[in-house]
Design a protein around this motif. Structure first.
Motif, PDB file in Angstrom:
ATOM      1  N   SER A  84       0.827  -1.216   0.000  1.00  0.00           N
ATOM      2  CA  SER A  84       0.000   0.000   0.000  1.00  0.00           C
ATOM      3  C   SER A  84       0.855   1.258   0.000  1.00  0.00           C
ATOM      4  CB  SER A  84      -0.926   0.004   1.223  1.00  0.00           C
ATOM      5  OG  SER A  84      -1.782  -1.101   1.210  1.00  0.00           O
ATOM      6  N   LEU A  85       2.006   1.207   0.644  1.00  0.00           N
ATOM      7  CA  LEU A  85       2.894   2.362   0.681  1.00  0.00           C
ATOM      8  C   LEU A  85       3.691   2.540  -0.607  1.00  0.00           C
ATOM      9  CD1 LEU A  85       4.292   1.986   4.328  1.00  0.00           C
ATOM     10  CD2 LEU A  85       2.556   3.605   3.520  1.00  0.00           C
ATOM     11  N   LEU A  86       3.985   1.427  -1.289  1.00  0.00           N
ATOM     12  CA  LEU A  86       4.872   1.486  -2.458  1.00  0.00           C
ATOM     13  C   LEU A  86       4.130   1.525  -3.785  1.00  0.00           C
ATOM     14  CD1 LEU A  86       7.669  -1.043  -1.394  1.00  0.00           C
ATOM     15  CD2 LEU A  86       7.656   1.452  -1.177  1.00  0.00           C
ATOM     16  N   MET A  87       2.863   1.076  -3.818  1.00  0.00           N
ATOM     17  CA  MET A  87       2.144   0.977  -5.091  1.00  0.00           C
ATOM     18  C   MET A  87       0.786   1.647  -4.972  1.00  0.00           C
ATOM     19  SD  MET A  87       3.068  -2.906  -6.370  1.00  0.00           S
ATOM     20  CE  MET A  87       2.723  -3.646  -4.777  1.00  0.00           C
ATOM     21  N   ASP A  88       0.301   2.108  -6.124  1.00  0.00           N
ATOM     22  CA  ASP A  88      -1.006   2.757  -6.159  1.00  0.00           C
ATOM     23  C   ASP A  88      -2.144   1.742  -6.027  1.00  0.00           C
ATOM     24  OD1 ASP A  88       0.237   5.197  -6.531  1.00  0.00           O
ATOM     25  OD2 ASP A  88       0.216   5.024  -8.714  1.00  0.00           O
ATOM     26  N   GLU A  89      -1.894   0.535  -6.546  1.00  0.00           N
ATOM     27  CA  GLU A  89      -2.939  -0.488  -6.550  1.00  0.00           C
ATOM     28  C   GLU A  89      -2.402  -1.765  -5.918  1.00  0.00           C
ATOM     29  OE1 GLU A  89      -5.685  -3.039  -9.731  1.00  0.00           O
ATOM     30  OE2 GLU A  89      -4.305  -1.487 -10.432  1.00  0.00           O
TER      31      GLU A  89
END
Length: 453
Positions: free
Chosen positions: A225-230
């Protein structure tokens, strides 16, 4: 590897048991002899088919092998040694696999992979083949910190806990319902029937489960959740995943020539009996080992299988009574762990090919060997009245079993060679490709209209 292991174990264990006990050996192994004979005899009417003895021979050797090997230890000390060796190797291998999975996880994150289950678990041709191994292995991991010489070593306890947490994380990541249901069932069976002596194992098991949930929240939810938009998370399905048409088809097959079956691997070749399966995707097995055996070998074989199960339950109940009366934790903890593992796998086999995938069969064979050793009564050594005669009978038995195994291994080699020569035809002409029957070797025996021209 497994075919050679099965052949060697059956030959050597059979000779040792005959030499040790003579004809009295039949008292302990007659149910499994009946089952092994059932696989062979019920395949006899189909001896003209392609490679008719490959799978019947495999199952006969599998069941004979673990019962005979499990009957070899002569006392609790030998059995405990088997327990420690298997559990420690399983725990160390599980920790190494978990560590390597973190490497795969980091590469997936660096490539912005939203659905981690496309890459984890790794190393298996099918995601569910990993879950079979997890079903066998996870109940044994708590035992690694309760028995053996390293049980009080902090580094060892940390390694086992980390490995167990990572395996639970992969179970949640891959949403393996068969493993989850199997483990829940196995834990209930072990704890309810063994009782209070099972509590130390249960506490560690639940602790590792909690660690796994924390790791899943951290690695599958928070970090992505912190590293990717989805973020894509596999959800637990509430449907049968298309298994019901397969079950009904196998059930209909089992009744076609009741109480006999339609022949080894006939699931691949028979004319379809139900409309729902005719319209659904085709699989190499019905995702239920018991219905598959009933369909291909008949309900007579299931009766023989229930005889072996009944013997195992009787032996387990006797051993369980000894454990509860003496409050022997040295025996109780292994009995709980291996009972949970075997019970979980037996339930899992009702919805998946637990006794067909190679990794599952290899791990399961070793687990069942130790489980049978744990429930088999200790037999004091006896001096035979006619040692030379008994030794001669043992040699003859080994030669007979060895010749049977040699014939079976020849069939396996021919089967594998035919699979290799036929791969190109299947990839070009059969939309389903090769189906996972005898260890992913393809659609054998094939239907006549699918033979290469």
């Amino acid at each position: 590897m497994l075919v050679w292991l099965l052949a060697a174990v059956v030959s050597v264990a059979g000779a040792v048991l005959v030499n040790r006990n003579g004809c009295a050996v039949l008292k302990g192994v007659w149910p499994v002899l009946l089952l092994a004979a059932g696989f062979i005899l019920l395949a006899l009417p189909f001896s003209d088919a392609l490679y008719p003895w490959v799978e019947p021979g495999m199952y006969a050797a599998f069941f004979l092998g673990f019962v005979m090997a499990g009957s070899l230890p002569r006392g609790s000390a030998q059995t405990h040694h088997w327990v420690v060796v298997l559990v420690y190797i399983g725990a160390a291998t599980g920790a190494l696999y978990g560590g390597a999975t973190i490497t795969v996880y980091l590469f997936a994150l660096s490539d912005q992979v939203a659905n981690l289950s496309n890459f984890i678990p790794w190393g298996f041709v099918n995601i569910r083949y990993w879950s079979h191994v997890a079903t066998w292995l996870i109940p044994l991991l708590p035992l690694a910190v309760l028995v053996g010489p390293l049980q009080n070593q902090r580094l060892w306890r940390f390694s086992v806990a980390l490995g167990a947490a990572l395996w639970w994380w992969v179970v949640f990541l891959s949403s393996s319902r068969g493993t989850m249901l199997g483990l829940a069932f196995g834990v209930l069976v072990a704890v309810i029937f063994v009782g209070r002596p099972a509590l130390p194992w249960l506490k560690v098991f639940l602790r590792y489960l909690a660690y796994g949930l924390v790791v899943w929240l951290f690695l599958s939810v928070l970090i992505p959740s912190l590293l990717m938009d989805e973020v894509s998370i596999r959800t637990l399905k509430t449907d049968s995943s298309g298994r019901i048409p397969l079950f009904i088809e196998a059930w209909k097959m089992s009744l076609e020539y009741f109480p006999f079956g339609m022949g080894p691997q006939s699931w691949l070749t028979h004319d379809l009996l139900t409309e729902n399966y005719r319209q659904s995707p085709k699989f190499g097995h019905p995702h239920n080992m018991y219905l598959m055996w009933a369909a291909e070998y008949g309900w007579l074989l299931i009766g023989a299988l229930l005889t072996v199960a009944g013997q195992a339950i009787r032996l387990f109940w006797q051993r369980r009574s000894e454990v509860r009366a003496a409050e022997n934790t040295v025996l109780a903890l292994p009995l709980v762990a291996f009972t949970a593992s075997v019970s979980a796998a037996l339930l899992h086999a009702g919805v998946s090919a637990v006794f067909m995938a190679p990794g599952s069969m290899l791990i399961g064979f070793l687990v069942l060997c130790v489980f049978w050793a744990l429930i088999t009564p200790n037999t004091p050594p006896n001096t035979p009245r006619y040692p030379r005669v008994r030794a001669l009978i043992a040699i003859l038995a080994a030669m007979l079993i060895g010749l049977s195994c040699y014939f079976w291994l020849q069939q396996v080699a021919a089967y594998h060679k035919a699979m290799e020569s036929d791969q190109e035809f299947y990839y070009e002409n059969v939309p389903a490709g090769t189906l996972p029957r005898f260890w992913f070797h393809g659609n054998f025996p094939r239907h006549p209209d699918q033979m290469p021209r």
